[in-house]
Scaffold this active site. Structure first.
Site, PDB file in Angstrom:
ATOM      1  N   HIS A 266      29.906  23.370  49.502  1.00 28.96           N
ATOM      2  CA  HIS A 266      29.095  24.146  50.463  1.00 28.96           C
ATOM      3  C   HIS A 266      29.594  23.771  51.862  1.00 28.96           C
ATOM      4  CE1 HIS A 266      25.852  26.403  52.056  1.00 28.96           C
ATOM      5  NE2 HIS A 266      24.823  25.624  51.794  1.00 28.96           N
ATOM      6  N   HIS A 305      34.307  32.614  47.658  1.00 28.08           N
ATOM      7  CA  HIS A 305      32.907  32.666  48.060  1.00 28.08           C
ATOM      8  C   HIS A 305      32.100  33.302  46.942  1.00 28.08           C
ATOM      9  CE1 HIS A 305      29.335  33.332  50.470  1.00 28.08           C
ATOM     10  NE2 HIS A 305      29.838  32.446  51.291  1.00 28.08           N
ATOM     11  N   ASP A 361      34.821  28.413  56.341  1.00 25.38           N
ATOM     12  CA  ASP A 361      35.217  27.019  56.523  1.00 25.38           C
ATOM     13  C   ASP A 361      36.722  26.819  56.655  1.00 25.38           C
ATOM     14  OD1 ASP A 361      32.782  25.801  56.614  1.00 25.38           O
ATOM     15  OD2 ASP A 361      32.577  25.778  54.436  1.00 25.38           O
TER      16      ASP A 361
HETATM   17  N1  ACO Z   1      40.791  27.760  44.704  1.00 21.88           N
HETATM   18  C1  ACO Z   1      41.302  28.094  43.491  1.00 21.88           C
HETATM   19  N2  ACO Z   1      40.628  28.767  42.531  1.00 21.88           N
HETATM   20  C2  ACO Z   1      39.363  29.123  42.818  1.00 21.88           C
HETATM   21  C3  ACO Z   1      38.762  28.820  44.057  1.00 21.88           C
HETATM   22  C4  ACO Z   1      39.521  28.121  45.019  1.00 21.88           C
HETATM   23  N3  ACO Z   1      39.006  27.808  46.205  1.00 21.88           N
HETATM   24  N4  ACO Z   1      37.492  29.299  44.055  1.00 21.88           N
HETATM   25  C5  ACO Z   1      37.318  29.874  42.873  1.00 21.88           C
HETATM   26  N5  ACO Z   1      38.446  29.772  42.117  1.00 21.88           N
HETATM   27  C6  ACO Z   1      38.673  30.341  40.781  1.00 21.88           C
HETATM   28  C7  ACO Z   1      37.860  29.604  39.729  1.00 21.88           C
HETATM   29  O1  ACO Z   1      38.580  28.526  39.194  1.00 21.88           O
HETATM   30  C8  ACO Z   1      37.611  30.713  38.737  1.00 21.88           C
HETATM   31  O2  ACO Z   1      38.805  30.912  38.001  1.00 21.88           O
HETATM   32  P1  ACO Z   1      38.739  31.315  36.424  1.00 21.88           P
HETATM   33  O3  ACO Z   1      38.051  32.655  36.392  1.00 21.88           O
HETATM   34  O4  ACO Z   1      40.155  31.348  35.986  1.00 21.88           O
HETATM   35  O5  ACO Z   1      37.921  30.238  35.764  1.00 21.88           O
HETATM   36  C9  ACO Z   1      37.408  31.947  39.601  1.00 21.88           C
HETATM   37  O6  ACO Z   1      38.159  31.682  40.798  1.00 21.88           O
HETATM   38  C10 ACO Z   1      35.959  32.240  39.949  1.00 21.88           C
HETATM   39  O7  ACO Z   1      35.408  31.099  40.607  1.00 21.88           O
HETATM   40  P2  ACO Z   1      33.921  30.585  40.435  1.00 21.88           P
HETATM   41  O8  ACO Z   1      33.936  29.078  40.473  1.00 21.88           O
HETATM   42  O9  ACO Z   1      33.261  31.235  39.265  1.00 21.88           O
HETATM   43  O10 ACO Z   1      33.246  31.157  41.751  1.00 21.88           O
HETATM   44  P3  ACO Z   1      31.830  30.733  42.334  1.00 21.88           P
HETATM   45  O11 ACO Z   1      31.256  31.958  42.918  1.00 21.88           O
HETATM   46  O12 ACO Z   1      31.008  30.007  41.318  1.00 21.88           O
HETATM   47  O13 ACO Z   1      32.213  29.657  43.436  1.00 21.88           O
HETATM   48  C11 ACO Z   1      32.824  28.688  45.496  1.00 21.88           C
HETATM   49  C12 ACO Z   1      32.270  29.931  44.802  1.00 21.88           C
HETATM   50  C13 ACO Z   1      31.949  27.454  45.144  1.00 21.88           C
HETATM   51  C14 ACO Z   1      32.740  28.907  47.011  1.00 21.88           C
HETATM   52  C15 ACO Z   1      34.295  28.459  45.051  1.00 21.88           C
HETATM   53  O14 ACO Z   1      35.084  29.581  45.424  1.00 21.88           O
HETATM   54  C16 ACO Z   1      34.885  27.182  45.646  1.00 21.88           C
HETATM   55  O15 ACO Z   1      34.673  26.102  45.076  1.00 21.88           O
HETATM   56  N6  ACO Z   1      35.631  27.269  46.790  1.00 21.88           N
HETATM   57  C17 ACO Z   1      36.189  26.090  47.448  1.00 21.88           C
HETATM   58  C18 ACO Z   1      35.108  25.361  48.224  1.00 21.88           C
HETATM   59  C19 ACO Z   1      34.711  26.099  49.493  1.00 21.88           C
HETATM   60  O16 ACO Z   1      35.540  26.544  50.268  1.00 21.88           O
HETATM   61  N7  ACO Z   1      33.374  26.174  49.693  1.00 21.88           N
HETATM   62  C20 ACO Z   1      32.812  26.808  50.898  1.00 21.88           C
HETATM   63  C21 ACO Z   1      32.056  28.038  50.528  1.00 21.88           C
HETATM   64  S1  ACO Z   1      31.486  28.841  51.977  1.00 21.88           S
HETATM   65  C22 ACO Z   1      30.193  27.937  52.450  1.00 21.88           C
HETATM   66  O17 ACO Z   1      29.501  27.276  51.734  1.00 21.88           O
HETATM   67  C23 ACO Z   1      29.911  27.955  53.845  1.00 21.88           C
END
Ligand code: ACO
Length: 432
Positions: A266, A305, A361
């Protein structure tokens, strides 16, 4: 009214469930039972992927179209035309302030910027290297003891006073956390200055008689605060609402929300982005890093996201703001690495297929670092404006007659009833 017809093939029962605002009420499904003593059909939605927990008129997001609006106003227009305190007023009161209303609000915030001297002593109890997010969370919670009247959450006037206090004191707490680390004397707020100039003054004033903030940097910070002020039912806002639903006071509720924000998935992501860029080290190493992520080793921090599956509209404004900041600070290697990382990722099938774009971010940390903030402070910088969103959502919760204490159900997966075996007869428990 439209409705959904549901047939329960366990019993053959059929019910009609009204559809309002594109949703059905989960409790309507309770009518479907397999026996008179059955609790009724529940929905299972870990991480609330498809559950609306409230009605809200504060923030609108269309993740597919990349739209973000506060109280109906596009984020781009607010960032271009308003100050952070104007936007804070908008989020908290529902309308942009007229000139006189803004003057009253700005004065109110200025009146509450100081910390009680005992709170300063409380901060001094932390080790010099304490993470500022831990200090922030604890200090906000401690303010609940300084303002015990805040527990009267049903009195609107009392609530407004605590809201002004919280909005006003966040920059002061942040600056004190920073100065505590370096053993620098704390700088009292200066009421001649704007919200962000005053914050920069408390952070960086040394022996000069009057600290003068660079206007481009002060405005950039103001824009970043506008972009971070609210984001509907995200993890920390959901925490604010969950804790607030027990009628806990706003200080402990905000402390809990800030704790949720601190996680790396987050608000902690901005700090992680900088660590990632350090780890990558050079433009040449970007393709290898992207390959590592695609092979399942870690994530690209600042990418992806839960809601935005097109682009994060805040990231666009942040990129523009970054260019303004770099005219003052000059660019650096990390910015070049970030741009290359974005370029490669946006062309790569892995990221395109999963609709992964830079989020708010990705660039915010780079801007903050260029401005002179340490990475440990990045999430605290996120919390300063987000407190406005948390409090706006908290007010909405308290005024919503449909809201009750937040209490989800569960699917129990443990043992059926069993009985305690006397100590001498127990087998070694396997690790749970
Ligand atoms: N890098 C690489 N792969 C990713 C990333 C990433 N940053 N984010 C998601 N994926 C992949 C997952 O591994 C998944 O792949 P799969 O389908 O092969 O298993 C797919 O994309 C879908 O991802 P989910 O985890 O289901 O997406 P979710 O909506 O649950 O998560 C989140 C969203 C937590 C923001 C995620 O994208 C993440 O962890 N990003 C990195 C952390 C980040 O930047 N957080 C800030 C968010 S903005 C904020 O809070 C202000």
């Amino acid at each position: 009214m439209s409705h959904l017809t549901v047939t329960d093939h366990r019993t053959g029962a059929q019910i009609e469930v009204p559809i309002t605002d594109g949703t059905i009420r989960a409790t309507d499904l309770k009518q479907l039972k397999t026996a008179p003593d059955d609790f009724g059909l529940m929905t299972y939605d870990p991480a609330f992927l498809n559950t609306s927990s409230c009605r809200s008129s504060i923030t609108f997001i269309d993740g597919d179209k990349g739209i973000l609006r506060y109280r109906g106003y596009p984020i781009e227009e607010l960032a271009e035309n308003c100050t952070f305190l104007e936007v804070a007023y908008l989020l908290l009161h529902g309308e942009l302030p007229a000139e006189e209303q803004l003057a009253v609000w700005v004065n109110l915030v200025k009146r509450h910027t100081m910390l009680h001297e005992t709170t300063k002593k409380f901060l001094e109890g932390f080790r010099y290297d304490a993470h500022p997010m831990g200090m922030l969370i604890s200090t906000i919670a401690a303010l609940s003891t300084v303002y015990p009247e805040s527990r009267d959450i049903k009195d609107p006037e009392n609530r407004s006073k605590q809201i002004a206090r919280l909005v006003a004191k966040m920059p002061t707490i942040t600056a004190y956390c920073y100065r505590h680390h370096f053993g620098l004397p704390y700088i009292y707020p200066d009421n001649d200055l704007s919200f962000t100039e005053n914050f920069m003054n408390m952070m960086w004033k040394m022996l000069e008689p009057k600290y003068v903030a660079n206007p481009i940097l002060a405005r950039a910070l103001d824009i970043l605060f506008i972009l971070h002020a609210d984001h509907e039912q995200n993890c920390s806002t959901n925490t604010m609402r969950a804790v607030g639903s027990s009628q806990a006071d706003p200080y402990v509720s905000v402390a809990a929300a800030a704790a949720a924000l601190s996680g790396p998935l987050h608000g902690g992501a901005n700090e992680e982005v900088l660590k990632m860029l350090d780890e990558i080290g050079s433009i040449e190493s970007v393709p290898a890093y992207v390959k590592k992520v695609k092979d399942g080793h870690g994530k690209l921090m600042g990418f992806g996201h839960r809601v935005y599956k097109n682009y994060d509209p805040r990231a666009k404004i942040i990129k523009w703001t970054a260019d303004q900041v770099f005219t003052v600070t000059g660019t650096n290697k990390k910015i070049e690495i970030a741009k290359e990382l974005e370029r490669i990722a946006l062309e790569d099938e892995y990221f395109v297929k999963r609709k992964l774009y830079p989020n708010v971010d990705f660039y915010s940390g780079i801007i903050y670092e260029a401005m002179g903030f340490r990475p440990e402070l990045f999430t605290v910088l996120f919390a300063i404006p987000r407190v406005v969103g948390w409090l706006a959502q908290w007010q909405e919760l308290i005024n919503d007659p449909e809201q009750k204490i937040a209490r989800p159900r569960q699917i129990y997966t443990g043992y059926a009833e069993r009985h305690v075996v006397p100590m001498g007869k127990r087998a070694l428990a396997s690790k749970g």
